[in-house]
Scaffold this motif. Structure first.
Motif, PDB file in Angstrom:
ATOM      1  N   MET A 190       0.830  -1.181   0.000  1.00 32.57           N
ATOM      2  CA  MET A 190       0.000   0.000   0.000  1.00 32.57           C
ATOM      3  C   MET A 190       0.876   1.247   0.000  1.00 32.57           C
ATOM      4  N   LEU A 191       0.318   2.334  -0.458  1.00 32.87           N
ATOM      5  CA  LEU A 191       1.046   3.595  -0.507  1.00 32.87           C
ATOM      6  C   LEU A 191       1.070   4.247   0.870  1.00 32.87           C
ATOM      7  N   SER A 192       2.213   4.793   1.227  1.00 31.63           N
ATOM      8  CA  SER A 192       2.336   5.579   2.457  1.00 31.63           C
ATOM      9  C   SER A 192       3.617   6.404   2.355  1.00 31.63           C
ATOM     10  N   PRO A 193       3.648   7.568   3.002  1.00 28.49           N
ATOM     11  CA  PRO A 193       4.859   8.389   2.930  1.00 28.49           C
ATOM     12  C   PRO A 193       6.010   7.774   3.714  1.00 28.49           C
ATOM     13  N   LYS A 194       7.226   8.049   3.262  1.00 25.22           N
ATOM     14  CA  LYS A 194       8.405   7.533   3.961  1.00 25.22           C
ATOM     15  C   LYS A 194       8.620   8.265   5.277  1.00 25.22           C
ATOM     16  N   LYS A 195       8.365   9.572   5.268  1.00 28.74           N
ATOM     17  CA  LYS A 195       8.636  10.393   6.435  1.00 28.74           C
ATOM     18  C   LYS A 195       7.617  11.533   6.471  1.00 28.74           C
ATOM     19  N   CYS A 250     -16.369  15.801  -2.554  1.00 26.99           N
ATOM     20  CA  CYS A 250     -15.220  15.653  -1.676  1.00 26.99           C
ATOM     21  C   CYS A 250     -15.285  14.328  -0.906  1.00 26.99           C
ATOM     22  N   GLY A 251     -14.163  13.910  -0.423  1.00 28.20           N
ATOM     23  CA  GLY A 251     -14.098  12.682   0.356  1.00 28.20           C
ATOM     24  C   GLY A 251     -12.662  12.327   0.685  1.00 28.20           C
ATOM     25  N   LYS A 252     -12.500  11.148   1.256  1.00 31.73           N
ATOM     26  CA  LYS A 252     -11.172  10.628   1.577  1.00 31.73           C
ATOM     27  C   LYS A 252     -10.968   9.335   0.811  1.00 31.73           C
ATOM     28  N   MET A 253      -9.787   9.156   0.273  1.00 34.65           N
ATOM     29  CA  MET A 253      -9.436   7.956  -0.475  1.00 34.65           C
ATOM     30  C   MET A 253      -8.320   7.251   0.282  1.00 34.65           C
ATOM     31  N   SER A 254      -8.589   6.050   0.777  1.00 39.33           N
ATOM     32  CA  SER A 254      -7.560   5.326   1.524  1.00 39.33           C
ATOM     33  C   SER A 254      -6.553   4.713   0.561  1.00 39.33           C
ATOM     34  N   SER A 255      -5.416   4.321   1.092  1.00 39.85           N
ATOM     35  CA  SER A 255      -4.392   3.710   0.246  1.00 39.85           C
ATOM     36  C   SER A 255      -4.883   2.395  -0.350  1.00 39.85           C
ATOM     37  N   GLN A 256      -5.752   1.670   0.380  1.00 38.71           N
ATOM     38  CA  GLN A 256      -6.316   0.425  -0.158  1.00 38.71           C
ATOM     39  C   GLN A 256      -7.238   0.707  -1.333  1.00 38.71           C
ATOM     40  N   GLN A 257      -8.020   1.783  -1.253  1.00 33.21           N
ATOM     41  CA  GLN A 257      -8.927   2.129  -2.351  1.00 33.21           C
ATOM     42  C   GLN A 257      -8.149   2.586  -3.575  1.00 33.21           C
ATOM     43  N   ILE A 258      -7.078   3.328  -3.384  1.00 30.64           N
ATOM     44  CA  ILE A 258      -6.226   3.751  -4.501  1.00 30.64           C
ATOM     45  C   ILE A 258      -5.667   2.528  -5.206  1.00 30.64           C
TER      46      ILE A 258
END
Length: 138
Positions: free
Chosen positions: A1-6, A39-47
């Protein structure tokens, strides 16, 4: 899944989603795109699930650009925990989406395949979307 490194801060406020998107609201790379209507929120799993739906429909033909990145942490308190005692630990990552944001772009496939792929990807998301095309003006 996508997530920032820092990240600068482990936990952030929820914030409010108001107004239209100005940045990232026009097609920059591909011929067809998936655009958010609300508008909304998109989780890394949905992406990731929408990306997989696009790639499966296109059968590895063409190119896909993901124009959103989950850079906002969501926190969650453990199950069966009493109220109070501060904010929960970071649990997942989301991308905040405003109306007009381009989510995915596609090129290198026919129009009907691109529309089908982006429509399937839109069905995986928790807000309304539409498929748009970049018309070449000579």
């Amino acid at each position: 899944m996508l997530s920032p490194k820092k990240v600068k801060h482990r936990k952030v406020f929820k914030g409010r989603s108001r107004g239209m998107a100005y940045r990232g609201s026009s097609i920059a790379f591909g011929e067809y795109a998936l655009k958010a209507l609300c508008c909304g929120k998109m989780s890394s799993q949905q992406i990731e699930s929408a990306r997989i739906a696009i790639n499966r429909t296109m059968k590895r033909g063409g190119k896909v650009w993901i124009r959103v990145f989950p850079d906002k942490p969501l926190t969650k308190k453990p199950a069966e925990t009493r109220m109070g005692k501060g904010k929960g630990a970071p649990d997942s990552w989301v991308a905040k989406i405003k109306p007009g944001t381009i989510l995915y772009e596609v090129t290198g496939v026919s129009e009907d395949v691109a529309i089908e792929a982006l429509t399937l990807a839109g069905n995986k998301l928790p807000f309304a979307t539409k498929v748009i095309a970049k018309r070449s003006v000579l």
